[in-house]
Design a protein around this motif. Structure first.
Motif, PDB file in Angstrom:
ATOM      1  N   THR A 175       0.818  -1.208   0.000  1.00 24.61           N
ATOM      2  CA  THR A 175       0.000   0.000   0.000  1.00 24.61           C
ATOM      3  C   THR A 175       0.853   1.259   0.000  1.00 24.61           C
ATOM      4  O   THR A 175       0.382   2.328  -0.383  1.00 24.61           O
ATOM      5  N   VAL A 176       2.119   1.125   0.425  1.00 24.74           N
ATOM      6  CA  VAL A 176       3.023   2.277   0.528  1.00 24.74           C
ATOM      7  C   VAL A 176       4.384   1.897  -0.049  1.00 24.74           C
ATOM      8  O   VAL A 176       4.898   0.803   0.214  1.00 24.74           O
ATOM      9  N   LEU A 177       4.961   2.807  -0.826  1.00 18.59           N
ATOM     10  CA  LEU A 177       6.325   2.674  -1.325  1.00 18.59           C
ATOM     11  C   LEU A 177       7.154   3.801  -0.714  1.00 18.59           C
ATOM     12  O   LEU A 177       6.717   4.948  -0.709  1.00 18.59           O
ATOM     13  N   ALA A 178       8.343   3.481  -0.225  1.00 16.31           N
ATOM     14  CA  ALA A 178       9.133   4.514   0.447  1.00 16.31           C
ATOM     15  C   ALA A 178      10.610   4.320   0.199  1.00 16.31           C
ATOM     16  O   ALA A 178      11.099   3.188   0.093  1.00 16.31           O
ATOM     17  N   GLY A 179      11.324   5.434   0.097  1.00 15.58           N
ATOM     18  CA  GLY A 179      12.766   5.387  -0.012  1.00 15.58           C
ATOM     19  C   GLY A 179      13.303   6.081  -1.239  1.00 15.58           C
ATOM     20  O   GLY A 179      12.604   6.268  -2.239  1.00 15.58           O
ATOM     21  N   THR A 180      14.566   6.449  -1.167  1.00 22.08           N
ATOM     22  CA  THR A 180      15.208   7.226  -2.220  1.00 22.08           C
ATOM     23  C   THR A 180      15.416   6.438  -3.513  1.00 22.08           C
ATOM     24  O   THR A 180      15.713   7.022  -4.546  1.00 22.08           O
ATOM     25  N   GLY A 181      15.263   5.126  -3.456  1.00 21.30           N
ATOM     26  CA  GLY A 181      15.377   4.330  -4.668  1.00 21.30           C
ATOM     27  C   GLY A 181      14.330   4.682  -5.696  1.00 21.30           C
ATOM     28  O   GLY A 181      14.575   4.620  -6.911  1.00 21.30           O
ATOM     29  N   PHE A 182      13.151   5.090  -5.231  1.00 21.79           N
ATOM     30  CA  PHE A 182      12.067   5.439  -6.151  1.00 21.79           C
ATOM     31  C   PHE A 182      12.318   6.779  -6.836  1.00 21.79           C
ATOM     32  O   PHE A 182      11.767   7.041  -7.905  1.00 21.79           O
ATOM     33  N   LYS A 183      13.140   7.603  -6.232  1.00 23.99           N
ATOM     34  CA  LYS A 183      13.529   8.867  -6.859  1.00 23.99           C
ATOM     35  C   LYS A 183      14.727   8.678  -7.776  1.00 23.99           C
ATOM     36  O   LYS A 183      14.810   9.277  -8.856  1.00 23.99           O
ATOM     37  N   ALA A 184      15.657   7.820  -7.373  1.00 24.61           N
ATOM     38  CA  ALA A 184      16.888   7.633  -8.134  1.00 24.61           C
ATOM     39  C   ALA A 184      16.677   6.824  -9.410  1.00 24.61           C
ATOM     40  O   ALA A 184      17.386   7.027 -10.400  1.00 24.61           O
ATOM     41  N   TYR A 185      15.715   5.925  -9.402  1.00 20.69           N
ATOM     42  CA  TYR A 185      15.514   5.022 -10.535  1.00 20.69           C
ATOM     43  C   TYR A 185      14.081   5.139 -11.047  1.00 20.69           C
ATOM     44  O   TYR A 185      13.151   4.547 -10.497  1.00 20.69           O
ATOM     45  N   ALA A 186      13.936   5.915 -12.117  1.00 22.21           N
ATOM     46  CA  ALA A 186      12.605   6.183 -12.662  1.00 22.21           C
ATOM     47  C   ALA A 186      11.895   4.913 -13.095  1.00 22.21           C
ATOM     48  O   ALA A 186      10.668   4.802 -12.969  1.00 22.21           O
ATOM     49  N   SER A 187      12.653   3.930 -13.576  1.00 21.18           N
ATOM     50  CA  SER A 187      12.028   2.683 -14.022  1.00 21.18           C
ATOM     51  C   SER A 187      11.395   1.933 -12.859  1.00 21.18           C
ATOM     52  O   SER A 187      10.346   1.285 -13.017  1.00 21.18           O
ATOM     53  N   LEU A 188      12.010   2.018 -11.689  1.00 19.77           N
ATOM     54  CA  LEU A 188      11.469   1.358 -10.499  1.00 19.77           C
ATOM     55  C   LEU A 188      10.145   1.986 -10.092  1.00 19.77           C
ATOM     56  O   LEU A 188       9.159   1.289  -9.835  1.00 19.77           O
ATOM     57  N   ARG A 189      10.123   3.311 -10.073  1.00 19.52           N
ATOM     58  CA  ARG A 189       8.885   4.003  -9.723  1.00 19.52           C
ATOM     59  C   ARG A 189       7.803   3.738 -10.761  1.00 19.52           C
ATOM     60  O   ARG A 189       6.646   3.480 -10.410  1.00 19.52           O
ATOM     61  N   ALA A 190       8.153   3.808 -12.041  1.00 17.21           N
ATOM     62  CA  ALA A 190       7.163   3.616 -13.092  1.00 17.21           C
ATOM     63  C   ALA A 190       6.539   2.229 -13.025  1.00 17.21           C
ATOM     64  O   ALA A 190       5.344   2.056 -13.286  1.00 17.21           O
ATOM     65  N   ARG A 191       7.335   1.246 -12.644  1.00 17.08           N
ATOM     66  CA  ARG A 191       6.853  -0.134 -12.609  1.00 17.08           C
ATOM     67  C   ARG A 191       5.972  -0.422 -11.406  1.00 17.08           C
ATOM     68  O   ARG A 191       5.018  -1.195 -11.487  1.00 17.08           O
ATOM     69  N   LEU A 192       6.275   0.210 -10.260  1.00 19.43           N
ATOM     70  CA  LEU A 192       5.591  -0.162  -9.025  1.00 19.43           C
ATOM     71  C   LEU A 192       4.607   0.877  -8.497  1.00 19.43           C
ATOM     72  O   LEU A 192       3.692   0.542  -7.734  1.00 19.43           O
ATOM     73  N   ALA A 193       4.787   2.143  -8.867  1.00 16.36           N
ATOM     74  CA  ALA A 193       3.913   3.197  -8.336  1.00 16.36           C
ATOM     75  C   ALA A 193       2.613   3.256  -9.129  1.00 16.36           C
ATOM     76  O   ALA A 193       2.428   4.112  -9.993  1.00 16.36           O
ATOM     77  N   SER A 194       1.712   2.342  -8.841  1.00 11.71           N
ATOM     78  CA  SER A 194       0.452   2.266  -9.579  1.00 11.71           C
ATOM     79  C   SER A 194      -0.736   2.306  -8.638  1.00 11.71           C
ATOM     80  O   SER A 194      -0.602   2.104  -7.422  1.00 11.71           O
ATOM     81  N   GLY A 195      -1.896   2.582  -9.209  1.00 21.48           N
ATOM     82  CA  GLY A 195      -3.131   2.568  -8.430  1.00 21.48           C
ATOM     83  C   GLY A 195      -3.124   3.586  -7.312  1.00 21.48           C
ATOM     84  O   GLY A 195      -2.736   4.736  -7.501  1.00 21.48           O
ATOM     85  N   THR A 196      -3.532   3.152  -6.144  1.00 24.53           N
ATOM     86  CA  THR A 196      -3.678   4.059  -5.002  1.00 24.53           C
ATOM     87  C   THR A 196      -2.456   4.048  -4.080  1.00 24.53           C
ATOM     88  O   THR A 196      -2.501   4.615  -2.992  1.00 24.53           O
ATOM     89  N   ARG A 197      -1.391   3.417  -4.514  1.00 24.08           N
ATOM     90  CA  ARG A 197      -0.201   3.357  -3.669  1.00 24.08           C
ATOM     91  C   ARG A 197       0.372   4.754  -3.400  1.00 24.08           C
ATOM     92  O   ARG A 197       0.513   5.553  -4.304  1.00 24.08           O
ATOM     93  N   VAL A 198       0.712   4.979  -2.143  1.00 21.54           N
ATOM     94  CA  VAL A 198       1.344   6.232  -1.736  1.00 21.54           C
ATOM     95  C   VAL A 198       2.852   6.067  -1.873  1.00 21.54           C
ATOM     96  O   VAL A 198       3.415   5.050  -1.456  1.00 21.54           O
ATOM     97  N   VAL A 199       3.518   7.066  -2.461  1.00 20.93           N
ATOM     98  CA  VAL A 199       4.963   6.997  -2.673  1.00 20.93           C
ATOM     99  C   VAL A 199       5.657   8.107  -1.884  1.00 20.93           C
ATOM    100  O   VAL A 199       5.314   9.281  -2.023  1.00 20.93           O
ATOM    101  N   HIS A 200       6.635   7.718  -1.073  1.00 17.02           N
ATOM    102  CA  HIS A 200       7.467   8.674  -0.324  1.00 17.02           C
ATOM    103  C   HIS A 200       8.888   8.530  -0.850  1.00 17.02           C
ATOM    104  O   HIS A 200       9.726   7.837  -0.258  1.00 17.02           O
TER     105      HIS A 200
END
Length: 223
Positions: free
Chosen positions: A154-179
């Motif tokens: 339900t939640v994604l967190a950490g600097t990896g999601f900022k550093a790697y756009a492909s990681l965020r694009a693949r996992l940051a879907s739906g209603t998930r909150v991203v920090h």
């Protein structure tokens, strides 16, 4: 319970004093300089609270994973302080500290921290409904961003999601909150450590140790 917590594993250097549920904290976000910052920050929180190191029940620290030098600095500082004051220590996962910072009741959290070298430190956590603290769902790992597996998060967190756009694009879907800028804080380390102290899992200063997860510190060039 009275606990001091120290974390220098990332670009955020933080120190927190947890006194019977109340927290005094100092935070500085600088890429370097933790070795010069951390002891004055310890002195500042102790002075504000009007307590001595020897008055505390123990010292907690961010054990990693994180920057190799930063993790070593934190462990070394805590060992020195704990030896001098005769205190026990507890090491807390920096990934767990990030999860604790962002978790709400019922959340399942995927933490991915930038590990450089096109890799992330990652693990997953849950905070059950009615629970105050997160618990780990999987071992800590270091992998390429594409190797991070999905789940019912339900939640994604950490600097990896900022550093790697492909990681965020693949996992940051739906209603998930991203920090994507979440970094560990000593106050969360202190909170998690309190449960460890109460459970009798504290260790003497001589047994305080870092957890690197990754042994390689630099790319090895092929001949």
């Amino acid at each position: 319970m009275r606990l001091l917590a120290v974390d220098t594993a990332t670009e955020r250097c933080s120190v927190a004093l947890r006194l019977d549920g109340q927290v005094i904290e100092r935070v500085s976000e600088q890429p370097r300089g933790a070795a010069d910052l951390v002891l004055p920050m310890v002195e500042a929180v102790l002075k504000e609270a009007g307590v001595r190191l020897a008055d505390l029940d123990g010292i907690a620290y961010g054990r990693g994973p994180g920057a190799f030098t930063g993790v070593r600095i934190g462990v070394g500082v805590v060992q020195g302080l704990a030896f001098g004051a005769g205190l026990q220590t507890v090491g807390i996962s920096n990934l767990a500290a990030v999860a604790q910072q962002v978790a709400g009741p019922g959340d399942r959290i995927l933490v991915c921290m930038d590990a450089r070298m096109n890799q992330v430190y990652w693990s997953s956590f849950a905070r059950d409904s009615g629970a105050e603290l997160v618990t780990a769902l999987a071992p800590e790992r270091v992998d390429a961003p594409d190797a991070v597996t999905d789940g019912d998060f339900t939640v994604l967190a950490g600097t990896g999601f900022k550093a790697y756009a492909s990681l965020r694009a693949r996992l940051a879907s739906g209603t998930r909150v991203v920090h994507e800028e979440a970094l560990p804080k000593a106050s969360d380390i202190a909170l998690l450590a309190e449960a460890e102290f109460r459970a009798g899992r504290a260790k003497p200063a001589s047994e305080a140790e870092p957890v690197y997860v990754r042994d390689q510190v630099a790319h090895v060039k092929s001949a």
